[in-house]
Design a protein around this motif. Structure first.
Motif, PDB file in Angstrom:
ATOM      1  N   ASP A 136       1.120  -1.058   0.085  1.00 58.71           N
ATOM      2  CA  ASP A 136       0.071  -0.040   0.123  1.00 58.71           C
ATOM      3  C   ASP A 136       0.790   1.126   0.017  1.00 58.71           C
ATOM      4  OD1 ASP A 136      -1.708   2.108   0.704  1.00 58.71           O
ATOM      5  OD2 ASP A 136      -3.168   0.713   1.302  1.00 58.71           O
TER       6      ASP A 136
ATOM      7  N   THR B  82       0.236   3.417   3.271  1.00 55.07           N
ATOM      8  CA  THR B  82       0.414   3.182   4.989  1.00 55.07           C
ATOM      9  C   THR B  82       1.699   2.554   4.823  1.00 55.07           C
ATOM     10  OG1 THR B  82      -0.910   1.252   4.210  1.00 55.07           O
ATOM     11  CG2 THR B  82      -2.015   2.853   5.076  1.00 55.07           C
TER      12      THR B  82
ATOM     13  N   TYR C 247      -4.701  10.700   9.840  1.00 55.22           N
ATOM     14  CA  TYR C 247      -5.334   9.844   8.989  1.00 55.22           C
ATOM     15  C   TYR C 247      -6.759  10.095   9.578  1.00 55.22           C
ATOM     16  CZ  TYR C 247      -1.987   7.251   6.663  1.00 55.22           C
ATOM     17  OH  TYR C 247      -0.922   7.072   5.734  1.00 55.22           O
TER      18      TYR C 247
ATOM     19  N   ARG D 294     -10.149  -0.701  -3.632  1.00 54.29           N
ATOM     20  CA  ARG D 294      -9.866  -0.760  -2.517  1.00 54.29           C
ATOM     21  C   ARG D 294      -9.429   0.516  -2.030  1.00 54.29           C
ATOM     22  NH1 ARG D 294      -6.074  -4.971  -2.110  1.00 54.29           N
ATOM     23  NH2 ARG D 294      -5.814  -4.580  -0.071  1.00 54.29           N
TER      24      ARG D 294
ATOM     25  N   ARG E 234      -8.802   4.309  -0.581  1.00 51.27           N
ATOM     26  CA  ARG E 234      -9.674   5.101   0.169  1.00 51.27           C
ATOM     27  C   ARG E 234      -8.968   6.429   0.170  1.00 51.27           C
ATOM     28  NH1 ARG E 234      -9.913   4.389   5.420  1.00 51.27           N
ATOM     29  NH2 ARG E 234      -7.789   2.912   5.457  1.00 51.27           N
TER      30      ARG E 234
ATOM     31  N   SER F  92      -5.221   5.124   1.670  1.00 56.07           N
ATOM     32  CA  SER F  92      -4.886   3.779   1.199  1.00 56.07           C
ATOM     33  C   SER F  92      -4.714   3.867  -0.345  1.00 56.07           C
ATOM     34  CB  SER F  92      -5.926   2.787   1.565  1.00 56.07           C
ATOM     35  OG  SER F  92      -5.422   1.511   1.190  1.00 56.07           O
TER      36      SER F  92
ATOM     37  N   PRO G  52      -3.623   0.467  -2.432  1.00 56.46           N
ATOM     38  CA  PRO G  52      -3.068  -0.816  -2.691  1.00 56.46           C
ATOM     39  C   PRO G  52      -2.561  -0.773  -4.144  1.00 56.46           C
ATOM     40  CG  PRO G  52      -5.470  -0.831  -1.776  1.00 56.46           C
ATOM     41  CD  PRO G  52      -5.021   0.475  -2.383  1.00 56.46           C
TER      42      PRO G  52
END
Length: 396
Positions: A128, A131, A165, A373, A375, A387, A389
């Motif tokens: 990711d 993160t 975050y 996925r 965000r 995020s 990925p």
């Protein structure tokens, strides 16, 4: 139907640019009665307001959420939430410590930090970007710059993440959740202790430079220094983190431009990302007197959002602004603000982004983002991802 804009609307946050277009053309001086603010969306108007600190004041802060807005805003934003002459004094003293020489001397260490953050991610083929890399890298760079000891950096990183975050559970008001408030308190306590320690024994770091910065007999107080260090969490860490994610996403969406970027045009990649999808979308100001623009009168005391993200898509300045184009002239971009409050850390932010992307490109031949996925952050003024990925194809 008249255009509608709110910085708290998640749908608008997902893609504000069509809304900006309508504001620029139909309502360049926009009024939101519900959230009680005005918004400027055209490049010329925003550039002029950024230069006009007498009528467009920064003393109430840069964000209109209750947690950040008001006369105590400098607790979060330090000298950025000040007007002259207070701002002139503070910025002048900070500039004596935060020099271009100090930034350039940090370059080899920034590269080491980027490589060490990236290395563990390459073997698995997926990670990711946000993160696993983009959150950690600028946090460690700022810790290196400030002079945070190695043993404390994981704690500083964890506290920074708690502040930066956001998720949708935080609500549309943008109020700080309790864990973020606690993290700010912990960082204030930590930086206060570190300032006391550095006052006893100087080192070759920014904190020592801030302690030594002087204009005649005038020096920064310990409280002012801690305020500058807290400012670096948002201005020095979060914006770089979001810039890296926005660059990664924009290049993925535009394969031809990605190929050019990966072929060596990293500086152009960074510059066009800052124009095309800047991390900082809006800057708040307070009208110190009634201001009339485009036949509309903004009253004294009004809260005004300067929509820098919209200014960077104004076709009066940028041809075909919705196109991500590494060949364009990004000189008029307002990604780093303008006037007296032009971002003091601009050179560091550009350097961090360039080095990080160079290190990634040297190890990655191509990549795919799992966009389903991914965000986004939920913020009234910042735009980017929490995020992303990613599946990579490593260079052989």
């Amino acid at each position: 139907m008249a255009p509608y804009y709110s910085p708290f609307d998640f749908t608008i946050q997902d893609n504000p640019y069509p809304v900006y277009e309508r504001l620029r053309e139909e309502s360049p001086v926009y009024r939101n009665e519900t959230d009680d603010f005005w918004a400027l969306s055209r490049h010329a108007d925003i550039a002029a307001a950024l230069r006009d600190t007498e009528r467009f004041s920064s003393v109430n802060g840069l964000r209109i959420e209750p947690a950040f807005w008001g006369p105590d805003a400098e607790r979060f934003f330090s000298f950025v939430a000040m007007d002259p002459p207070k701002h002139t004094r503070m910025r002048g003293l900070v500039s004596r410590a935060f020099t271009q020489r100090r930034v350039l001397e940090l370059e080899p260490r920034i590269r080491e930090i980027a490589a060490s953050c990236l290395r563990p991610l390459l073997d698995g083929g997926t990670f990711d970007l946000m993160t696993d890399f983009a959150g950690r890298f600028p946090t460690d760079v700022i810790s290196e710059l400030v002079g945070v000891p190695e043993a404390d950096r994981e704690m500083v990183r964890r506290l920074g993440m708690a502040i930066m975050y956001r998720d949708e559970e935080s609500g549309q008001s943008g109020d700080l959740p309790p864990e973020a408030q606690q993290a700010i308190g912990a960082l204030v306590g930590y930086y206060t202790e570190l300032t006391v320690e550095r006052a006893r024994e100087r080192r070759d770091d920014l904190l020592s430079g801030l302690l030594d910065a002087a204009e005649g007999s005038d020096r920064l107080t310990p409280e002012e220094i801690v305020g500058v260090l807290i400012l670096l969490v948002g201005a020095g860490i979060e914006t770089t983190m979001l810039l890296l994610g926005n660059a990664w996403h924009a290049a993925w969406r535009h394969p031809e431009q990605r190929a050019a970027a990966f072929a060596g045009r990293i500086d152009d990649w960074v510059a066009e990302t800052l124009r095309f999808d800047p991390p900082t979308q809006a800057l708040a100001r307070t009208a110190t007197e009634a201001v009339e623009m485009h036949g509309v009168k903004i009253p004294a005391g009004a809260r005004i959002l300067l929509l820098a993200g919209s200014a960077n898509h104004d076709p009066r300045v940028f041809t075909d602004p919705g196109r991500f184009d590494l060949d364009r002239d990004t000189g008029p971009s307002l990604a780093f603000g303008g006037g007296r409050h032009h971002c003091l850390g601009m050179n560091l932010g550009r350097l961090e982004a360039r080095i990080a992307l160079q290190e990634i490109v040297s190890a990655v031949a191509d990549y795919e983002i799992d966009i389903d996925r991914a965000r986004r952050v939920r913020s009234s003024n910042n735009r980017g991802f929490v995020s992303l990925p990613t599946r990579i194809t490593a260079r052989r």
